[in-house]
Design a protein around this motif. Structure first.
Motif, PDB file in Angstrom:
ATOM      1  N   ILE A 123       1.551  -8.613   9.369  1.00 41.60           N
ATOM      2  CA  ILE A 123       2.089  -8.467   7.998  1.00 41.60           C
ATOM      3  C   ILE A 123       1.208  -9.209   7.004  1.00 41.60           C
ATOM      4  N   LEU A 124       1.023 -10.507   7.247  1.00 43.68           N
ATOM      5  CA  LEU A 124       0.221 -11.308   6.313  1.00 43.68           C
ATOM      6  C   LEU A 124      -0.681 -12.258   7.081  1.00 43.68           C
ATOM      7  N   GLY A 125      -1.851 -12.500   6.517  1.00 43.69           N
ATOM      8  CA  GLY A 125      -2.779 -13.467   7.095  1.00 43.69           C
ATOM      9  C   GLY A 125      -3.203 -14.464   6.041  1.00 43.69           C
ATOM     10  N   THR A 126      -4.506 -14.595   5.846  1.00 45.53           N
ATOM     11  CA  THR A 126      -4.994 -15.611   4.902  1.00 45.53           C
ATOM     12  C   THR A 126      -4.767 -15.201   3.453  1.00 45.53           C
ATOM     13  N   GLY A 127      -4.376 -13.960   3.207  1.00 42.21           N
ATOM     14  CA  GLY A 127      -4.134 -13.534   1.824  1.00 42.21           C
ATOM     15  C   GLY A 127      -2.690 -13.710   1.394  1.00 42.21           C
ATOM     16  N   ALA A 128      -1.892 -14.415   2.202  1.00 40.61           N
ATOM     17  CA  ALA A 128      -0.453 -14.502   1.922  1.00 40.61           C
ATOM     18  C   ALA A 128      -0.146 -15.400   0.732  1.00 40.61           C
ATOM     19  N   ARG A 129       0.806 -14.941  -0.068  1.00 38.55           N
ATOM     20  CA  ARG A 129       1.442 -15.819  -1.051  1.00 38.55           C
ATOM     21  C   ARG A 129       2.792 -16.218  -0.471  1.00 38.55           C
ATOM     22  N   THR A 130       3.401 -17.281  -1.038  1.00 33.42           N
ATOM     23  CA  THR A 130       4.671 -17.735  -0.449  1.00 33.42           C
ATOM     24  C   THR A 130       5.808 -16.781  -0.821  1.00 33.42           C
ATOM     25  N   GLY A 131       6.784 -16.704   0.061  1.00 31.62           N
ATOM     26  CA  GLY A 131       7.983 -15.911  -0.202  1.00 31.62           C
ATOM     27  C   GLY A 131       7.834 -14.477   0.267  1.00 31.62           C
ATOM     28  N   LEU A 132       8.822 -13.993   1.015  1.00 28.99           N
ATOM     29  CA  LEU A 132       8.821 -12.607   1.487  1.00 28.99           C
ATOM     30  C   LEU A 132       9.933 -11.850   0.778  1.00 28.99           C
ATOM     31  N   PRO A 133       9.729 -10.557   0.492  1.00 29.39           N
ATOM     32  CA  PRO A 133      10.813  -9.767  -0.104  1.00 29.39           C
ATOM     33  C   PRO A 133      12.040  -9.781   0.811  1.00 29.39           C
ATOM     34  N   ALA A 134      13.239  -9.741   0.200  1.00 31.45           N
ATOM     35  CA  ALA A 134      14.479  -9.909   0.964  1.00 31.45           C
ATOM     36  C   ALA A 134      14.635  -8.916   2.124  1.00 31.45           C
ATOM     37  N   PRO A 135      14.335  -7.615   1.940  1.00 32.50           N
ATOM     38  CA  PRO A 135      14.546  -6.695   3.070  1.00 32.50           C
ATOM     39  C   PRO A 135      13.672  -7.056   4.267  1.00 32.50           C
ATOM     40  N   LEU A 136      12.436  -7.465   4.009  1.00 29.30           N
ATOM     41  CA  LEU A 136      11.548  -7.857   5.113  1.00 29.30           C
ATOM     42  C   LEU A 136      12.060  -9.138   5.765  1.00 29.30           C
ATOM     43  N   ALA A 137      12.474 -10.099   4.936  1.00 24.95           N
ATOM     44  CA  ALA A 137      12.996 -11.360   5.485  1.00 24.95           C
ATOM     45  C   ALA A 137      14.200 -11.068   6.387  1.00 24.95           C
ATOM     46  N   ASP A 138      15.072 -10.156   5.936  1.00 24.28           N
ATOM     47  CA  ASP A 138      16.254  -9.811   6.739  1.00 24.28           C
ATOM     48  C   ASP A 138      15.849  -9.169   8.060  1.00 24.28           C
ATOM     49  N   LEU A 139      14.879  -8.249   7.983  1.00 28.50           N
ATOM     50  CA  LEU A 139      14.424  -7.553   9.191  1.00 28.50           C
ATOM     51  C   LEU A 139      13.879  -8.566  10.200  1.00 28.50           C
ATOM     52  N   LEU A 140      13.067  -9.498   9.724  1.00 22.66           N
ATOM     53  CA  LEU A 140      12.461 -10.496  10.628  1.00 22.66           C
ATOM     54  C   LEU A 140      13.533 -11.408  11.222  1.00 22.66           C
ATOM     55  N   ARG A 141      14.454 -11.812  10.366  1.00 15.84           N
ATOM     56  CA  ARG A 141      15.517 -12.723  10.821  1.00 15.84           C
ATOM     57  C   ARG A 141      16.352 -12.049  11.911  1.00 15.84           C
ATOM     58  N   GLU A 142      16.717 -10.812  11.634  1.00 13.90           N
ATOM     59  CA  GLU A 142      17.566 -10.081  12.571  1.00 13.90           C
ATOM     60  C   GLU A 142      16.856  -9.886  13.917  1.00 13.90           C
ATOM     61  N   TRP A 143      15.602  -9.472  13.848  1.00 11.41           N
ATOM     62  CA  TRP A 143      14.811  -9.264  15.074  1.00 11.41           C
ATOM     63  C   TRP A 143      14.709 -10.563  15.885  1.00 11.41           C
TER      64      TRP A 143
END
Ligand code: NAX
Ligand code: ADP
Ligand code: K
Length: 494
Positions: A123-143
Motif C-alpha cells: 500500500i505505502l512505502g517511503t512515499g507515505a504521509r501519515t493517516g490512512l483513509p477510514a475505509p482502508l483503516a477499517d479494512l486493515l483493522r478487520e483483517w
C-alpha cells in the motif's frame, strides 16, 4: 551492526540510478518474489495453488508488489489484487492481470484477505504521509483482528510487507492509528531507519534487505542497530598491563537507608561486568548491604574514572558532590532515577541519562515546560522524546522500555535488540545502572574517546543477555557474570 537510513537519504541515493535508467523496480520485485516463494515453500511446501492477496497502493510500492505477484502467479499462485488506495501502478497492474490475477472490489477484499495464504502489503512505502483513509483503516483493522481460519494450504497466513509496513513511518518508526503487522518486511536498497526503531521494528517482523545496487555513499546512518553479535567487538576486555586504576574505578552513589537493595543490585552488577574497583558513596547501611555480597568494594569517596548515580533514592548532596567532581574533571556519568531530578539543562560533562518513559516525561516537563509530552505520548513516539531530551541536555539518553532506544544530541540513534519481558520487574533498572557505570569507567580512558551511545547500547545488550537467563532482578548479576566469563573465554580462544 545494521545501519538504518532516513527515507529521504534512501530516495536521494536512488535518484542517480533512476536517472541512468537502472531497472530498480524490476530488481526490487524480483527480490521480493524470491522471498515470497521461499516463505510459501517453508510454510506450505509449494507456491502453486497458494492464494495471494495483494494490497496495492497508488505509488511505486504497489508497483513492486504487483510485479512480484505477477512472477508468483506465473508459478501457479492464485493472485487477487485489492486496490487499496486509488489506481495502482499501471504497468504492474497490466503485468499481474496478464499473469491471470483477479481484481477484488470492496466486498470481495475482506474475503480475499481472510482466505489468503500470503498477504502482500504494497500500500505505502517511503512515499507515505501519515493517516490512512477510514475505509482502508477499517479494512486493515478487520483483517488483522480476524482470528478465523485462513488460507487454503494451511492455517498459517503469512504477511509480507513491501519495503515498509503500511502505517509505519519509514524514518522514525512511528506508527499511526492502524498499521500492518508483518511477519517479514522485504526492504530495498538500504535499511530504512524506521524498521529498526520502536514501533516500526515491532510491526516489521523479520527484515530482509534486497540489494538493488544502491550506494549510500557518505550518507550518515540515522540508526545503528545492535544485537548479540555486537557484544564481543564492543566489550572492553581488560588489557595486558592494566592495573586497577587504569582498568577504571567506578564511583557509585545509589541506595539509601530506605532502599539499600538498589545499591546492592547496581554494585554487584558493576563488579560482575568488570571494574578496576568499585567505590561506594552512601550511608553505612548501604555500604554494608553491598559489602556483604561483594567484599572487594570499597566504602567512601576517592578518585574515580566514572560515576553512576541515582538508583534507590540516594542523598541529593552526595549526588551533587559527584556531579561537581565530574564537571571539574570531565568524567563520564550515568544518571538514573533520583539523579535525573537534578538535570536542569545542558550538562557540563559526558553523560548518559537512563529514564523510563515516566521519568522522561518528568524531565522534559522541567526542561521544556508547556509543550512536553506525557508518558503515553512518549510511549507512542519514544524516538522523538529521547532525542528532544538529548538535545536539551547534551547527554546521551537511554530511554528504557520493552524496546530500549538510545538518542544522541545530534539526532542519531542506537537501537539494541530488545530483551525478554522478564526484565519488566523491579530492580532491573538498578542492575542496568551498574552495568553501564562499569562500562563507562572501563572505557573512560580508552583511545579513541568512546562513543557513549555505543557504550550504552552494549550495556543494554549485556543486561538483556543476562535477562534471558533469569526472571529475577536479583539473579541478573550472576547471569551477567556467567555471560561475561563465557565472553572472555571465547576472546581468549581467538
Ligand atoms: N524510486 C524508485 O524507483 C524505487 C522505489 N521503490 C518502491 O517505491 C516506494 C516509494 O514509492 P512512491 O514514492 O511512489 O511512494 P509510495 O508507493 O509509498 O506511495 C505514494 C503514493 O501514495 C499516496 N499517499 C501517500 N500517503 C498517503 C496516505 N496517507 N493516504 C493516501 N494516499 C497516500 C501518494 O499521494 C502517492 O500517490 C518504495 O517504498 C519502494 O517500495 C522500489 O521499487 C525501488 C525503486
Ligand atoms: N516488557 C519488557 N520487555 C523487555 N524489557 C523490559 C520490559 N519492560 C521493562 N524492561 C526493561 O527492564 C528495565 C526496567 O528498568 P526500570 O524501569 O528502571 O525498573 P526499576 O527502577 O524497578 O529497576 C529496563 O532495562 C527496561 O528496558
Ligand atoms: K508497504
Amino acid at each position: 551492526m545494521r545501519l538504518g537510513y532516513t527515507a529521504a537519504d534512501v530516495r536521494a541515493a536512488e535518484e542517480p540510478l533512476l536517472a541512468a535508467g537502472a531497472p530498480l523496480m524490476a530488481r526490487a520485485a524480483a527480490g521480493l518474489a524470491a522471498v515470497c516463494r521461499r516463505e510459501l515453500v517453508a510454510a506450505h511446501g509449494r507456491v502453486a495453488g497458494a492464494r495471494i492477496a495483494v494490497l496495492a497502493g497508488a505509488g511505486n510500492n504497489g508497483g513492486d508488489a504487483l510485479f512480484a505477484a505477477a512472477a508468483l502467479a506465473a508459478r501457479g499462485a492464485a493472485v487477487t489484487v485489492i486496490e487499496a488506495l486509488g489506481r495502482p501502478h499501471a504497468d504492474g497492474l497490466a503485468a499481474v492481470r496478464a499473469a491471470g490475477a483477479q481484481a477484488a472490489d470492496t466486498g470481495a477484499a475482506r474475503a480475499a484477505l481472510a482466505d489468503a495464504d500470503l498477504v502482500l502489503d504494497g500500500i505505502l512505502g517511503t512515499g507515505a504521509r501519515t493517516g490512512l483513509p477510514a475505509p482502508l483503516a477499517d479494512l486493515l483493522r478487520e483483517w488483522q483482528t480476524d482470528t478465523g481460519a485462513r488460507g487454503v494450504l494451511g492455517r498459517t497466513q503469512l504477511t509480507i510487507a513491501v519495503d515498509v509496513p503500511t502505517g509505519v513511518d519509514a524514518t522514525t518508526g512511528e506508527r499511526g492509528e492502524v498499521w500492518v503487522e508483518a511477519d517479514t518486511t522485504v526492504t530495498f536498497g538500504a535499511l530504512k531507519s524506521g524498521l529498526l526503531l520502536p514501533g516500526g521494528a515491532d510491526a516489521a517482523g523479520r527484515v530482509e534487505l534486497v540489494d538493488i545496487g544502491l550506494d549510500m555513499g557518505d550518507a550518515q546512518p540515522r540508526v545503528q542497530a545492535l544485537d548479540e553479535d555486537d557484544i564481543a567487538p564492543l566489550f572492553p576486555f581488560p588489557r595486558r598491563g592494566d592495573h586497577k586504576y587504569t582498568r577504571g574505578v567506578l564511583g557509585l552513589v545509589a541506595g539509601s537507608d530506605a532502599y539499600p537493595g538498589a545499591a546492592a543490585l547496581a554494585g554487584v552488577a558493576a563488579i560482575a561486568t568488570g571494574v578496576g574497583m568499585l567505590r561506594l558513596v552512601g550511608p553505612r547501611r548501604v555500604a554494608d548491604a553491598v559489602l556483604a555480597i561483594t567484599p572487594e568494594a570499597v566504602a567512601g569517596r576517592g578518585r574515580v574514572q566514572a560515576w553512576a548515580l541515582g538508583s534507590g533514592a540516594p542523598a541529593e548532596y552526595e549526588m551533587r558532590a559527584s556531579l561537581a567532581d565530574a564537571r571539574e574533571s570531565g568524567l563520564p556519568v550515568a544518571l538514573d532515577a533520583g539523579a535525573l531530578a537534578l538535570v536542569e539543562g545542558p550538562l557540563g560533562h559526558p553523560a548518559v541519562l537512563t529514564p523510563h518513559a515516566g521519568e522522561l516525561a518528568e524531565l522534559l516537563g522541567r526542561l521544556e515546560p508547556g509543550d512536553a509530552p506525557d508518558r503515553a505520548a512518549i510511549e507512542a513516539d519514544p524516538v522523538a522524546a529521547a532525542t528532544a531530551a538529548a538535545r536539551a541536555t547534551g547527554a546521551v539518553v537511554l530511554l528504557k522500555g520493552p524496546r530500549t532506544v538510545i538518542a544522541r544530541p545530534d539526532g542519531s540513534l542506537v537501537a539494541p535488540a530488545p530483551g525478554p519481558a522478564a526484565l519488566a520487574t523491579a530492580g532491573t533498572g538498578d542492575v542496568l545502572l551498574g552495568v553501564l557505570g562499569a562500562l563507562l569507567a572501563t572505557t573512560a580512558e580508552h583511545e579513541p574517546v568512546p562513543d557513549l551511545a555505543l557504550v550504552a547500547g552494549l550495556a543494554v545488550l549485556l543486561h538483556s543477555a543476562a535477562g534471558h537467563a533469569t526472571t529475577h532482578a536479583s539473579g541478573l548479576p550472576a547471569a551477567l557474570e556467567a555471560r561475561i566469563v563465557a565472553l572472555r573465554e571465547s576472546e581468549a580462544g581467538r
